[in-house]
Design an enzyme around this catalytic site. Structure first.
Site, PDB file in Angstrom:
ATOM      1  N   CYS A 160       0.924  -1.257  -0.074  1.00  0.00           N
ATOM      2  CA  CYS A 160       0.031  -0.283  -0.144  1.00  0.00           C
ATOM      3  C   CYS A 160       0.909   1.298  -0.077  1.00  0.00           C
ATOM      4  O   CYS A 160       0.495   2.249  -0.653  1.00  0.00           O
ATOM      5  CB  CYS A 160      -0.771   0.237   1.184  1.00  0.00           C
ATOM      6  SG  CYS A 160      -2.221  -1.135   1.043  1.00  0.00           S
TER       7      CYS A 160
ATOM      8  N   CYS B 270      -5.302   1.750   4.665  1.00  0.00           N
ATOM      9  CA  CYS B 270      -4.107   1.413   3.484  1.00  0.00           C
ATOM     10  C   CYS B 270      -3.089   2.434   3.773  1.00  0.00           C
ATOM     11  O   CYS B 270      -1.924   2.285   3.400  1.00  0.00           O
ATOM     12  CB  CYS B 270      -4.604   1.549   2.002  1.00  0.00           C
ATOM     13  SG  CYS B 270      -5.189   3.193   1.484  1.00  0.00           S
TER      14      CYS B 270
END
Length: 249
Positions: free
Chosen positions: A132, A243
């Site tokens: 991420c 994320c």
């Protein structure tokens, strides 16, 4: 606009705290009022970070009416579902919006996949956060460079990691930018009511049980009893379902 809202001015205060105080009257403002203030205060220096989920589509539609100078950008991780790309094109054609697209750095993605494979993010929380960070967080840093403020479709009802979301926040991770979440207090029912009443286009995956849509390998449909973000990184504990774009404090 209600009298409780701050008056628009043209120069950004030097201190982030002063900017936050200036926007303090937006705390309980309607989404339309927030967008109108952003238009007057920042114009094209403000941008909506859009993954083209249903909340973002509400904001794009509202911005057309109340903040026409608002820019729209997206983070193309390279692993988005085709339905998301199709909706992006619909948005471009229907609203006349230029979607500014930010990709991850090629060398970092190549190194990640060459050394760790194509599904490293499923091995551990640390490995998923690394993916991420490369595909989302670093591109976001570039996307926000030079902006005056940014908007998101975050809502408190979405998950346990978002219950403290405020309409107005100070994003210290990006130099004290003003971060606005106009739909923070909206329910899922209110979001969909707006979509239907205004014939706003939306991602077809929503009709297949996907209330939240991200990268294809990290998103699945949810069960009726699950929360809206249960389909994101479903192999992890719910308190980890972010994320890095919106750090949990």
């Amino acid at each position: 606009m209600s009298s409780a809202l701050p008056s628009p001015i043209l120069e950004v205060p030097a201190a982030p705290e002063a900017l936050l105080a200036e926007a303090g009257g937006l705390k309980d403002a309607r989404a339309e009022e927030v967008l109108a203030w952003v238009e007057a205060r920042f114009g094209a220096r403000a941008a909506l970070a859009s993954s083209f989920g249903v909340e973002d589509m509400v904001l794009i539609d509202l911005a057309k009416k109340h903040a026409p100078s608002l820019r729209v950008f997206t983070l193309d991780t390279g692993r988005l579902p085709p339905e998301t790309y199709e909706l992006m094109d619909v948005v471009r054609n229907r609203y006349g919006v230029t979607v500014e697209t930010f990709f991850p750095e090629r060398a970092r993605v190549e190194a990640l996949e060459s050394t760790q494979g194509y599904f490293s993010f499923r091995r551990s929380l640390e490995a998923r956060k690394e993916c991420c960070a490369i595909r989302k967080v670093e591109p976001l840093n570039r996307a926000l460079a030079g902006r005056g403020a940014w908007l998101t479709g975050l809502r408190r009802e979405q998950s346990v990691t978002r219950t403290a979301v405020e309409v107005v926040e100070l994003d210290r991770d990006h130099g004290g930018l003003l971060k606005l979440n106009p739909l923070a207090a909206w329910s899922q029912r209110e979001v969909w009511a707006y979509i239907k009443e205004n014939a706003v286009p939306y991602n077809s995956l929503h009709d297949r049980g996907y209330p939240s849509i991200g990268c294809a390998p990290c998103t699945r449909a949810v069960k009726p009893y699950e929360d809206e973000r249960a389909g994101r990184w479903w192999w992890e504990s719910r308190e980890h379902s972010e994320c890095g774009l919106h750090p949990v404090r």
